[in-house]
Design a protein around this motif. Structure first.
Motif: not given
Length: 163
Positions: A75-98
């Motif tokens: 779930q977090r990998q999918e969310s990180a990918r979606a955040y990156e595509e949406g330009g939300r790098v800080e949220l993608a980084e949080r998903e990767r930290a989780e």
């Protein structure tokens, strides 16, 4: 005593100890991730008991916990990918930290060669000869390698090998 009770208890204890340590260390991301893991396990325990599970047992087994953790990572990998595509790098980084916190409790993932060997062994063990036997092979792999391999990626390999 069921065969994986020791592993299950160790895994539950490791998660609980990490949660307590994260509280002491005031690590916000780690603490929130560990609380999410604990909540997911408790939810599964409650569902297990509602289906008639024995109250004397602890609830979901180690394979169930590994399944929960694997789903959380996916779930977090999918969310990180979606955040990156949406330009939300800080949220993608949080998903990767989780993801990194969750993966601490998962067994080491099999590499490509180990995965290939596991697929070959499962095909040989089940006597699979056609695509109709794919369910047996995947069932064997899931029982033996829960949390250690990406079954979404393994499925096409098994299909190709049996096809």
């Amino acid at each position: 005593m069921p065969p994986n009770v020791g592993l299950e208890m160790e895994l539950r204890q490791r998660i609980d100890a990490a949660l307590k340590q994260a509280m002491r260390d005031r690590e916000a991301v780690r603490l929130s991730t560990l609380r999410l893991i604990t909540a997911a396990i408790k939810d599964r325990d409650i569902a297990w008991r509602a289906k008639g599970g024995d109250a004397a047992e602890s609830g979901v087994d180690s394979e169930g916990i590994l399944e929960i953790l694997g789903k959380m990572v996916k779930q977090r990998q999918e969310s990180a990918r979606a955040y990156e595509e949406g330009g939300r790098v800080e949220l993608a980084e949080r998903e990767r930290a989780e993801i990194s916190v969750i993966e601490e409790f998962l067994p080491r993932r099999l590499d490509g060669a180990e995965t290939e060997a596991a697929v070959e062994a499962a095909i040989a063990e089940t006597g699979a000869s056609s695509i109709r036997d794919m369910g047996k092979v995947m069932g064997t792999l899931k029982a033996r390698y829960a949390g250690r391999m990406d079954f979404g990626a393994v499925g096409p390999k098994v299909r190709e090998r049996l096809g």
